[in-house]
Scaffold this active site. Structure first.
Site, PDB file in Angstrom:
ATOM      1  N   HIS A  67      -0.901 -39.286  75.910  1.00 25.36           N
ATOM      2  CA  HIS A  67      -1.920 -38.596  76.707  1.00 25.36           C
ATOM      3  C   HIS A  67      -2.250 -37.260  76.035  1.00 25.36           C
ATOM      4  O   HIS A  67      -1.345 -36.609  75.488  1.00 25.36           O
ATOM      5  CB  HIS A  67      -1.362 -38.347  78.114  1.00 25.36           C
ATOM      6  CG  HIS A  67      -2.418 -38.179  79.169  1.00 25.36           C
ATOM      7  ND1 HIS A  67      -3.301 -37.132  79.172  1.00 25.36           N
ATOM      8  CD2 HIS A  67      -2.715 -38.915  80.260  1.00 25.36           C
ATOM      9  CE1 HIS A  67      -4.086 -37.226  80.223  1.00 25.36           C
ATOM     10  NE2 HIS A  67      -3.766 -38.292  80.894  1.00 25.36           N
ATOM     11  N   GLY A 111       2.012 -42.034  77.030  1.00 25.34           N
ATOM     12  CA  GLY A 111       0.992 -42.919  77.587  1.00 25.34           C
ATOM     13  C   GLY A 111       0.589 -44.011  76.613  1.00 25.34           C
ATOM     14  O   GLY A 111       0.217 -45.112  77.018  1.00 25.34           O
ATOM     15  N   TYR A 141       5.553 -39.864  86.439  1.00 25.85           N
ATOM     16  CA  TYR A 141       4.720 -41.020  86.071  1.00 25.85           C
ATOM     17  C   TYR A 141       4.343 -41.793  87.339  1.00 25.85           C
ATOM     18  O   TYR A 141       5.035 -41.748  88.353  1.00 25.85           O
ATOM     19  CB  TYR A 141       5.465 -41.905  85.067  1.00 25.85           C
ATOM     20  CG  TYR A 141       4.553 -42.444  83.995  1.00 25.85           C
ATOM     21  CD1 TYR A 141       4.116 -41.615  82.964  1.00 25.85           C
ATOM     22  CD2 TYR A 141       4.079 -43.744  84.025  1.00 25.85           C
ATOM     23  CE1 TYR A 141       3.250 -42.093  81.985  1.00 25.85           C
ATOM     24  CE2 TYR A 141       3.211 -44.227  83.044  1.00 25.85           C
ATOM     25  CZ  TYR A 141       2.796 -43.387  82.030  1.00 25.85           C
ATOM     26  OH  TYR A 141       1.938 -43.852  81.064  1.00 25.85           O
TER      27      TYR A 141
HETATM   28  O1  YXS Z   1      -0.532 -26.664  67.007  1.00 25.43           O
HETATM   29  P1  YXS Z   1      -1.867 -27.378  66.999  1.00 25.43           P
HETATM   30  O2  YXS Z   1      -2.951 -26.701  67.806  1.00 25.43           O
HETATM   31  O3  YXS Z   1      -2.296 -27.824  65.616  1.00 25.43           O
HETATM   32  O4  YXS Z   1      -1.622 -28.783  67.813  1.00 25.43           O
HETATM   33  C1  YXS Z   1      -0.603 -29.634  67.373  1.00 25.43           C
HETATM   34  C2  YXS Z   1      -0.062 -30.318  68.608  1.00 25.43           C
HETATM   35  O5  YXS Z   1       0.044 -29.462  69.727  1.00 25.43           O
HETATM   36  C3  YXS Z   1      -1.149 -31.353  68.856  1.00 25.43           C
HETATM   37  N1  YXS Z   1      -0.642 -32.456  69.647  1.00 25.43           N
HETATM   38  C4  YXS Z   1      -1.130 -32.799  70.847  1.00 25.43           C
HETATM   39  N2  YXS Z   1      -2.112 -32.248  71.599  1.00 25.43           N
HETATM   40  C5  YXS Z   1      -2.350 -32.821  72.799  1.00 25.43           C
HETATM   41  N3  YXS Z   1      -1.675 -33.894  73.273  1.00 25.43           N
HETATM   42  C6  YXS Z   1      -0.693 -34.472  72.539  1.00 25.43           C
HETATM   43  N4  YXS Z   1      -0.060 -35.542  73.032  1.00 25.43           N
HETATM   44  C7  YXS Z   1      -0.379 -33.917  71.267  1.00 25.43           C
HETATM   45  N5  YXS Z   1       0.521 -34.203  70.293  1.00 25.43           N
HETATM   46  C8  YXS Z   1       0.335 -33.304  69.327  1.00 25.43           C
HETATM   47  O6  YXS Z   1      -1.520 -31.828  67.570  1.00 25.43           O
HETATM   48  C9  YXS Z   1      -1.300 -30.787  66.600  1.00 25.43           C
HETATM   49  C10 YXS Z   1      -0.424 -31.336  65.489  1.00 25.43           C
HETATM   50  O7  YXS Z   1       0.817 -31.629  66.130  1.00 25.43           O
HETATM   51  P2  YXS Z   1       2.166 -31.421  65.308  1.00 25.43           P
HETATM   52  O8  YXS Z   1       2.075 -30.176  64.519  1.00 25.43           O
HETATM   53  O9  YXS Z   1       3.271 -31.558  66.276  1.00 25.43           O
HETATM   54  O10 YXS Z   1       2.124 -32.699  64.332  1.00 25.43           O
HETATM   55  P3  YXS Z   1       3.379 -33.408  63.666  1.00 25.43           P
HETATM   56  O11 YXS Z   1       2.802 -34.378  62.693  1.00 25.43           O
HETATM   57  O12 YXS Z   1       4.378 -32.399  63.254  1.00 25.43           O
HETATM   58  O13 YXS Z   1       4.074 -34.231  64.853  1.00 25.43           O
HETATM   59  C11 YXS Z   1       3.367 -35.307  65.416  1.00 25.43           C
HETATM   60  C12 YXS Z   1       4.048 -35.653  66.756  1.00 25.43           C
HETATM   61  C13 YXS Z   1       3.211 -36.730  67.469  1.00 25.43           C
HETATM   62  C14 YXS Z   1       5.488 -36.159  66.490  1.00 25.43           C
HETATM   63  C15 YXS Z   1       4.105 -34.373  67.619  1.00 25.43           C
HETATM   64  O14 YXS Z   1       2.784 -33.812  67.652  1.00 25.43           O
HETATM   65  C16 YXS Z   1       4.566 -34.638  69.012  1.00 25.43           C
HETATM   66  O15 YXS Z   1       5.749 -34.863  69.293  1.00 25.43           O
HETATM   67  N6  YXS Z   1       3.550 -34.693  69.927  1.00 25.43           N
HETATM   68  C17 YXS Z   1       3.848 -34.897  71.351  1.00 25.43           C
HETATM   69  C18 YXS Z   1       4.096 -36.385  71.598  1.00 25.43           C
HETATM   70  C19 YXS Z   1       4.320 -36.590  73.100  1.00 25.43           C
HETATM   71  O16 YXS Z   1       5.318 -36.146  73.667  1.00 25.43           O
HETATM   72  N7  YXS Z   1       3.334 -37.224  73.769  1.00 25.43           N
HETATM   73  C20 YXS Z   1       3.358 -37.425  75.209  1.00 25.43           C
HETATM   74  C21 YXS Z   1       2.076 -36.850  75.782  1.00 25.43           C
HETATM   75  S1  YXS Z   1       2.138 -36.838  77.542  1.00 25.43           S
HETATM   76  C22 YXS Z   1       1.981 -38.447  77.938  1.00 25.43           C
HETATM   77  O17 YXS Z   1       1.653 -39.295  77.122  1.00 25.43           O
HETATM   78  C23 YXS Z   1       2.248 -38.873  79.367  1.00 25.43           C
HETATM   79  C24 YXS Z   1       1.523 -38.049  80.376  1.00 25.43           C
HETATM   80  S2  YXS Z   1       3.972 -38.818  79.697  1.00 25.43           S
HETATM   81  O18 YXS Z   1       4.388 -37.492  79.299  1.00 25.43           O
HETATM   82  O19 YXS Z   1       4.123 -39.008  81.086  1.00 25.43           O
HETATM   83  O20 YXS Z   1       4.556 -39.865  78.893  1.00 25.43           O
END
Ligand code: YXS
Length: 262
Positions: A67, A111, A141
């Protein structure tokens, strides 16, 4: 055929391939991105197409970051309401009258994990990883989403997956019944297309009705109105909580959250 901004659509004989093209946001499930996926699914819902493949570009490190956290409400509002784009996409995939295959390369988060669990067949690179992350952010969730998660793997397995919110391997995902197949990156596309083409040779009307029977039977769970309202009340307590706000703040401030159970 590409009248979309955030996906590329390619037709391979009778297979419609929807490839994510939102890498600038790591294919996170923003409303604009999901709108394009929904439009592509609608455009491909024609007799000539018999099967859909959802995929990230070859060599992707991130299949989808889940998400778009920027689009989660800050507080006092259900983060996964019925009209949330993520909720609309899972329903659309599950009701879609053709098999939808998720072909995974890279890491799958939150998500996006539920999205792939809502598809019909999940085929992944042996290097892909999976994480279901609501407890990282303090997200309560929603009931349908949880139901989509607990039907394939055993309950104890899914409780550990959700309560630890830690990425796990394709090998483990295959072992616990989340994946149909894992292949090397080199074989993934050809093997997935092989399966899709096999489906395309079969009777589409029978496939469509059997897919819908399976959805209706899987969703045939009784939950009485009082119980549902009780759960919704519990969820509201969570998305109104300080922990929910802390989870989002910690993400944006790039620090570890400190949850206090309030
Ligand atoms: O710092 P900037 O502005 O460049 O932004 C960073 C991150 O904040 C952004 N970003 C996201 N923005 C919005 N929503 C996201 N889900 C998201 N994920 C990342 O993208 C820019 C680059 O991220 P960065 O520097 O971390 O990249 P990386 O290559 O080092 O790492 C990639 C990931 C995907 C491993 C890392 O970005 C990460 O762990 N992202 C969060 C993954 C996550 O927890 N997703 C769950 C989202 S919430 C959801 O799906 C449901 C509501 S729930 O939570 O209920 O499951």
């Amino acid at each position: 055929m590409n009248s979309y901004e955030y996906v590329n659509v390619e037709i391979k004989d009778k297979v419609g391939v929807i490839e994510f093209n939102y890498l600038k946001k790591l294919n996170s499930l923003s409303e604009c991105f999901i709108k394009d996926i929904l439009k592509a699914l609608e455009d491909l819902n024609v007799d000539e197409i018999r099967c859909i493949i959802l995929q990230a570009p070859k060599g992707s490190k991130v299949f989808s970051a889940g998400h778009d956290i920027n689009e989660l409400p800050k507080t006092h509002r259900d983060p996964l309401g019925y009209q949330d784009p993520l909720r609309i996409l899972t329903r659309t995939i599950q009701r879609y009258p053709k098999p939808v295959i998720a072909m995974i390369q890279g890491s799958v988060w939150g998500g996006a994990f539920e999205i792939i669990m809502s598809t019909d067949i999940v085929i992944a690179s042996d290097k892909s990883t999976f994480a279901m992350t609501p407890v990282n952010l303090g997200v309560p969730y929603n009931v349908v989403g949880i139901h989509n998660l607990i039907r394939d793997a055993g309950l104890h397995i899914m409780k550990e997956v959700i309560f630890t919110a830690t990425p796990f391997s394709a090998e483990k995902a295959l072992k616990i019944g989340i994946l149909n197949h894992i292949f090397s990156d080199d074989e993934l596309e050809s093997k997935t297309l092989e399966i899709a083409n096999l489906i395309c040779e079969k009777a589409p009307l029978a496939i469509a009705v059997i897919k819908e029977e399976m959805r209706v039977l899987c969703e045939a769970n009784t939950i009485n109105p009082d119980e549902f309202e009780r759960i919704q009340g519990l969820r509201r307590y969570v998305y109104d909580s300080l922990d929910y706000q802390e989870g989002l703040a910690a993400f944006f401030e790039k620090r570890k959250p400190v949850f206090i159970g309030k």
